[in-house]
Structures are given as structure tokens and as C-alpha cells.
Write a protein that holds these residues in place. Structure first.
Motif, PDB file in Angstrom:
ATOM      1  N   PRO A 182       0.845  -1.196   0.000  1.00  0.00           N
ATOM      2  CA  PRO A 182       0.000   0.000   0.000  1.00  0.00           C
ATOM      3  C   PRO A 182       0.880   1.246   0.000  1.00  0.00           C
ATOM      4  N   ILE A 184       1.553   3.952   1.578  1.00  0.00           N
ATOM      5  CA  ILE A 184       1.348   4.627   2.867  1.00  0.00           C
ATOM      6  C   ILE A 184       2.700   4.828   3.564  1.00  0.00           C
ATOM      7  N   PRO A 241       3.926   0.157  -5.358  1.00  0.00           N
ATOM      8  CA  PRO A 241       2.971   0.817  -4.453  1.00  0.00           C
ATOM      9  C   PRO A 241       1.615   0.974  -5.116  1.00  0.00           C
ATOM     10  N   ALA A 242       0.580   0.786  -4.335  1.00  0.00           N
ATOM     11  CA  ALA A 242      -0.785   0.933  -4.845  1.00  0.00           C
ATOM     12  C   ALA A 242      -1.553   1.885  -3.946  1.00  0.00           C
ATOM     13  N   GLU A 244      -4.466   3.515  -1.797  1.00  0.00           N
ATOM     14  CA  GLU A 244      -5.391   2.858  -0.880  1.00  0.00           C
ATOM     15  C   GLU A 244      -6.776   2.679  -1.501  1.00  0.00           C
ATOM     16  N   TRP A 246      -7.574   2.393  -4.592  1.00  0.00           N
ATOM     17  CA  TRP A 246      -7.526   1.350  -5.625  1.00  0.00           C
ATOM     18  C   TRP A 246      -7.519  -0.027  -4.993  1.00  0.00           C
ATOM     19  N   LEU A 247      -6.747  -0.213  -3.947  1.00  0.00           N
ATOM     20  CA  LEU A 247      -6.697  -1.506  -3.262  1.00  0.00           C
ATOM     21  C   LEU A 247      -8.079  -1.882  -2.721  1.00  0.00           C
ATOM     22  N   TYR A 254      -7.984  -4.825   4.681  1.00  0.00           N
ATOM     23  CA  TYR A 254      -7.078  -4.145   5.591  1.00  0.00           C
ATOM     24  C   TYR A 254      -6.545  -5.116   6.646  1.00  0.00           C
ATOM     25  N   SER A 260      -5.194  -9.876   2.445  1.00  0.00           N
ATOM     26  CA  SER A 260      -5.071  -8.584   3.117  1.00  0.00           C
ATOM     27  C   SER A 260      -3.652  -8.060   2.948  1.00  0.00           C
ATOM     28  N   LEU A 261      -3.449  -6.832   3.353  1.00  0.00           N
ATOM     29  CA  LEU A 261      -2.109  -6.251   3.420  1.00  0.00           C
ATOM     30  C   LEU A 261      -1.853  -5.829   4.862  1.00  0.00           C
ATOM     31  N   TRP A 264      -1.677  -2.219   7.076  1.00  0.00           N
ATOM     32  CA  TRP A 264      -2.492  -1.223   6.382  1.00  0.00           C
ATOM     33  C   TRP A 264      -3.820  -1.120   7.114  1.00  0.00           C
ATOM     34  N   GLU A 319      -1.668 -11.558  -5.549  1.00  0.00           N
ATOM     35  CA  GLU A 319      -0.638 -10.529  -5.695  1.00  0.00           C
ATOM     36  C   GLU A 319      -0.177 -10.410  -7.146  1.00  0.00           C
TER      37      GLU A 319
END
Length: 330
Positions: A182, A184, A241-242, A244, A246-247, A254, A260-261, A264, A319
Motif C-alpha cells: 500500500p 502509505i 505501491p498501490a 489505498e 484502488w486496493l 485491511y 489482506s495487506l 495497512w 498478488e
């Protein structure tokens, strides 16, 4: 000290037992032992807490310290009824999930709590914070001024099976394919090493520390963690990186659970991994450098298997599918 650990076979409770045995204490574990047995050097009272008050029948005599890690208010209350009167010090390992507000960075122990889970309401994963709040309430009522409410944050380190921290070093070590993260980088992460938490619980019992204290690690920006994970694993592939939003649209979860990631957090949780640990540090909590936790976790992940099924993180297939949509390099 004569110490009774209610549990003592899994992750944190087992680490508490190992620390106490190493310190020369007389340690007893009250546990079923269905998945694992207590660490060497501890006595074992084989009992099933789900069977009610009779589970504590063999926990005879006076105890210098009792440590409970319960999630179920019913089991916790039964233990208190059976043992609180014979314990000089009582530690309940609670959680920062008891706080009603996770939006404010730097919040301390004065932050209002969630309402306690009403009696008779089933304790579930969705009511985790309310369940812990109910146990805190019951513990204070039964054991009063001899209670340490240890409000733990996210726990990492060797032996963790939740994958909420270990996913990342294991993912970078698993293969050289692109790693989706993510976007972040500046968001705080806050992880306490299980070994530090266990040592603190034991030290607090030895010193007679009481009251609610946030047992949380230092704050490290997410991007710093990711760079360190990558370096430690010697990963040479891309990091993608993506955003938030979009994810979330892709159905990535979350924090924890399938696809999940980890680390995050959902909106409104800016303070969830940015709580104050000043009171605990002043009372004796000691934290190792976070790089040591990373190294120990990576070694443990390699030992247990980088390809093992996981409770948190993206599956390789998910992924790979998502990474193809975001071909940018970090």
C-alpha cells in the motif's frame, strides 16, 4: 515468585513462561495442552477452562502472581472468582483494542473505552475489544489495587502465527517476483516484540506495578519498515505501491485475514498504531531496537517455511494478478 500462568502454551503466554523460568521463578501453567505443551521447566496443571470453575480446582495455595491472557469474559470471571483472593498480583493481558477512539495519534491510557460486552453476549472476533473491556472491568472489581492491565498493541517476533507482521519479511524472502504494497510510506506502524512484552509482564509482576498501561512498541514509518524488510531478505525484485482507494476497490482487505495487506489500516484509524507508551516506559517497559525484531522474525519465518499457509497477507495468485495492473516501480 510462585507464578500461575493461565495458558502458557502459545506465543505470548509461552514466552512469559520461558522468561519466568529463566529468571528462576516457580512457574505453573494451567492449560489444556491440546495444541502444544508448556515450555520446559514449568509445572503443568492440565485443565480445560471451557468446563467452568472446576478447571481451577488443582491450582491450590497462594500465588505471588497470576497472569491471564483470556479473551472470553466468562472464563476470565471464573478464574477471578477461583483465584483472585489467593493472588498477591494479577496481570490481565488486555489490548489497545479496548479504546473507543482509534483516530487520534499519541492517545494515552485516559482515552475512553468501548462499552463492556454485556453479560450473556457471546464473545466473538467482532466483539474482541468489548470482550477485553468486560474482562478489564471484572478484573478490577475482583482484584482491585493489585491489578496490572497490560494493554498490548500489535505483537510481533518469533513464533507469531497471526502473520500481521511476519508476512512482510517472509514475502520479501519468498521469491524475487514483484511485491505489492500500500502507498502509505509515512503512516506509522507500532509493533512490540513478544520477548519484550513477556519480559515487561514479568518485571511488572516482580515490582508490583498496577493500573492500565499501554504496552506498545515505538513508531516506525511504514515505508521504513518496507525498505528494511526488503534489505534484510535481499529482495531484488520490484516493489509496487498501490493507492489505498484502488486496493479497496480490488477487494484487498485491511490489516489481517485472507488477501489482506498487514499493517495497512482502514480510514479513521490514524492513532491505532500511534499510541503513547510513555507511562509504561516510565514504569519499566524496555524495548529492543526494531531491527532486532525484524531479524528474529525473518529467521523464524525461514525456519517455519516461507510458503506455509498464512492467516494474513496476499496469496501469490492474488498478488500476481494485482501487480500486473500496477507496473510502476517504487
Amino acid at each position: 515468585m510462585r507464578i500461575l500462568v493461565l495458558g502458557g502454551t502459545a506465543f505470548l503466554s509461552a514466552e512469559i513462561v520461558r522468561s519466568a523460568v529463566a529468571a528462576g521463578h516457580d512457574v505453573t501453567c494451567l492449560a489444556r495442552g491440546s495444541a502444544a505443551v508448556p515450555p520446559p521447566g514449568a509445572s503443568w496443571l492440565r485443565a480445560d477452562r471451557s468446563l467452568g470453575a472446576n478447571a481451577y480446582a488443582d491450582a491450590e495455595g497462594e500465588w505471588d502472581a497470576v497472569v491471564d491472557v483470556a479473551r472470553d469474559p466468562v472464563a476470565a470471571t471464573e478464574a477471578l472468582e477461583a483465584l483472585a483472593g489467593r493472588a498477591a498480583h494479577w496481570t490481565f493481558v488486555s489490548s489497545c483494542s479496548v479504546y473507543a477512539d482509534a483516530s487520534v495519534p499519541g492517545a494515552d491510557e485516559a482515552t475512553p473505552l468501548l462499552p463492556a460486552l454485556p453479560a450473556g453476549t457471546p464473545s466473538t472476533a467482532d466483539t474482541y475489544g468489548e470482550s477485553k473491556a468486560a474482562i478489564e472491568e471484572a478484573t478490577l472489581q475482583a482484584a482491585g489495587g493489585k491489578v496490572h492491565l497490560c494493554r498490548a498493541g500489535l505483537i510481533g517476533g518469533p513464533g507469531d502465527s497471526s502473520d500481521r507482521y511476519g508476512y512482510w519479511p517472509a514475502r520479501f524472502a519468498r521469491d524475487s517476483r514483484p511485491v505489492l504494497v500500500p502507498a502509505i510510506d509515512t503512516s506509522p506502524t507500532q509493533v512490540i516484540d513478544v520477548r519484550d512484552l513477556a519480559a515487561w509482564i514479568l518485571r511488572a509482576a516482580e515490582k508490583g506495578v498496577t493500573g492500565p498501561l499501554n504496552a506498545v512498541g515505538g513508531q516506525v514509518p511504514f515505508g521504513t519498515f518496507i525498505a528494511a524488510f526488503r534489505d534484510a531478505a535481499d529482495h531484488r525484485g520490484r516493489v509496487i505501491p498501490a493507492a489505498e482507494a484502488w486496493l479497496a476497490r480490488q477487494g484487498v482487505n485491511y490489516w489481517a485475514g485472507p488477501d489482506s495487506l498487514p499493517l495497512w489500516l482502514p480510514p479513521g484509524h490514524d492513532g491505532f498504531m500511534a499510541r503513547s507508551n510513555s507511562a509504561a516506559l516510565n514504569a519499566g517497559l524496555q524495548l529492543r531496537p526494531w531491527q532486532e525484531t525484524l531479524a528474529g522474525t525473518l529467521m523464524d519465518e525461514r525456519t517455519r517455511g516461507l510458503d506455509r499457509p498464512r492467516k494474513a497477507g496476499l496469496s501469490p495468485g492474488t498478488e500476481a494478478r494485482l501487480a500486473k495492473k500496477l507496473p510502476r516501480s517504487l
